[in-house]
Design a protein around this motif. Structure first.
Motif, mmCIF file in Angstrom:
data_model
loop_
_atom_site.group_PDB
_atom_site.id
_atom_site.type_symbol
_atom_site.label_atom_id
_atom_site.label_comp_id
_atom_site.label_asym_id
_atom_site.label_seq_id
_atom_site.Cartn_x
_atom_site.Cartn_y
_atom_site.Cartn_z
ATOM 1 N N ALA A 1 13.966 10.848 25.399
ATOM 2 C CA ALA A 1 12.968 10.755 24.535
ATOM 3 C C ALA A 1 11.491 11.261 25.390
ATOM 4 O O ALA A 1 10.721 11.875 24.831
ATOM 5 N N ASP A 2 11.391 10.977 26.702
ATOM 6 C CA ASP A 2 10.419 11.368 27.269
ATOM 7 C C ASP A 2 10.771 12.816 27.901
ATOM 8 O O ASP A 2 9.695 13.755 27.712
ATOM 9 N N PHE A 3 12.078 13.222 28.193
ATOM 10 C CA PHE A 3 12.296 14.769 28.517
ATOM 11 C C PHE A 3 11.807 15.649 27.233
ATOM 12 O O PHE A 3 11.203 16.641 27.672
ATOM 13 N N SER A 4 12.073 15.168 26.166
ATOM 14 C CA SER A 4 11.680 15.817 25.137
ATOM 15 C C SER A 4 10.037 16.232 24.949
ATOM 16 O O SER A 4 9.944 17.451 24.519
ATOM 17 N N ASN A 5 9.681 15.179 25.114
ATOM 18 C CA ASN A 5 7.983 15.604 25.244
ATOM 19 C C ASN A 5 7.720 16.855 26.231
ATOM 20 O O ASN A 5 6.750 17.388 26.132
ATOM 21 N N GLU A 6 8.201 16.545 27.497
ATOM 22 C CA GLU A 6 7.959 17.416 28.720
ATOM 23 C C GLU A 6 8.288 18.735 28.276
ATOM 24 O O GLU A 6 7.545 19.876 28.736
ATOM 25 N N VAL A 7 9.226 19.005 27.573
ATOM 26 C CA VAL A 7 9.761 20.443 27.160
ATOM 27 C C VAL A 7 9.252 20.928 25.941
ATOM 28 O O VAL A 7 9.491 22.041 25.310
ATOM 29 N N GLY A 8 8.651 20.115 25.031
ATOM 30 C CA GLY A 8 8.115 20.243 23.777
ATOM 31 C C GLY A 8 8.979 20.738 22.850
ATOM 32 O O GLY A 8 8.975 21.339 21.744
ATOM 33 N N ALA A 9 9.979 19.642 22.753
ATOM 34 C CA ALA A 9 11.057 19.633 21.505
ATOM 35 C C ALA A 9 11.066 18.444 21.105
ATOM 36 O O ALA A 9 10.656 17.370 21.297
ATOM 37 N N ASN A 10 11.427 18.797 19.676
ATOM 38 C CA ASN A 10 11.364 17.274 18.705
ATOM 39 C C ASN A 10 12.660 17.230 18.105
ATOM 40 O O ASN A 10 12.931 16.347 17.176
ATOM 41 N N VAL A 11 13.819 17.897 18.497
ATOM 42 C CA VAL A 11 15.017 17.685 18.015
ATOM 43 C C VAL A 11 16.106 17.709 19.098
ATOM 44 O O VAL A 11 16.166 18.517 20.096
#
Length: 159
Positions: free
Chosen positions: A74-84
């Motif tokens: 959930a945090d990694f997704s923010n780091e890479v700009g992904a929401n899926v």
């Protein structure tokens, strides 16, 4: 740009994983195969080797990148700009676990959606644990993993 993360241990990456990514490439502009450190799962292969094998499997897929990560997805997704998040479902037995993980990730990151894809029928029975078991008994895994991965494991005596 539509970016999706396909997180997992990928210990090792299988034809089933590749199948899911190939299906996702038809939907998303970029797929990030995120290889989790997953020390609690006691992986057979190091994270570095798992990343290397996954990179080999997607060498000719420009829309796919492979990275290692060691934090919450959930945090990694923010780091890479992904929401899926992409997840594969092989059988009904996968569904309950995947549903719980999807809800847990959504509780940590309300912008994160989880999409479930099924592998093709010929790959539905393949799991990394089956591949590891066969490997540990000196069996042939060439029909279960990409040929580059099978050759890498065999030629480098990874286990």
């Amino acid at each position: 740009m539509r970016i999706a993360i396909y997180p997992g241990t990928f210990d090792p990456i299988t034809n089933g994983h590749v199948d899911i990514v190939n299906r996702a490439c038809k939907i998303f502009d970029k797929i990030i195969v995120a290889v989790a450190k997953s020390e609690s799962k006691k992986p057979l292969f190091s994270q570095e080797l798992r990343v290397e094998m996954a990179k080999m499997a997607f060498l000719n897929k420009p829309c796919v990148s492979v990275v290692g990560f060691c934090n919450l997805v959930a945090d990694f997704s923010n780091e890479v700009g992904a929401n899926v998040l992409l997840r594969g479902l092989r059988a009904v037995s996968d569904f309950e676990y995947e549903l719980q993980m999807g809800y847990a990730n959504a509780s940590l990151n309300s912008n994160l959606e989880t999409i479930y894809l099924m592998p093709s029928l010929k790959n539905a029975f393949i799991s990394s644990s089956v591949v590891r078991s066969i490997l540990l008994h000196d069996g042939d895994i060439s029909h279960l993993v990409p040929s580059c991965v099978s050759n890498f494991i065999r030629n480098n005596k990874c286990i």
